[in-house]
Design a protein around this motif. Structure first.
Motif: not given
Length: 111
Positions: A71-96
């Motif tokens: 969906a996003y072109g990013a491979y996410m792992r479950s980490l304590p800061y996943s919410n921040e990474m998810g936000l960056r992933m969403l912004i990144g896919v929109a910018v791309r």
């Protein structure tokens, strides 16, 4: 304000084709926003605002990494800061996506 019962992708695409752009487009889909992203970007007028909301917590939280890759072109792992990474992933896919259309997006705020 215009109310309609037409499917969101069709409304956003028709706005872009008619060059009757919106000042604000708010994409708050259930799950991944990527299905509506391209049409939403093209429906916002120059200087307008695009609001994105993601309820795909299992994807952005790293619980379904292969779905995130699809969906996003990013491979996410479950980490304590996943919410921040998810936000960056969403912004990144929109910018791309916008860049592929020759459009510049600039994040203004995030929550």
């Amino acid at each position: 304000m215009r109310l309609t019962h037409v499917e969101a992708g069709r409304v956003l695409t028709s706005v872009g084709l008619a060059e009757d752009y919106y000042d604000l487009v708010d994409v708050d889909s259930f799950g991944s926003d990527t299905a509506w992203l391209s049409a939403a970007i093209e429906a916002v007028k120059f200087g307008g605002l695009l609001y994105l909301t993601s309820t795909a917590g299992s994807i952005s939280g790293g619980k379904k990494p292969t779905r995130g890759l699809a969906a996003y072109g990013a491979y996410m792992r479950s980490l304590p800061y996943s919410n921040e990474m998810g936000l960056r992933m969403l912004i990144g896919v929109a910018v791309r996506e916008a860049a592929s259309k020759g459009i510049k997006l600039q994040p203004i705020f995030s929550l």
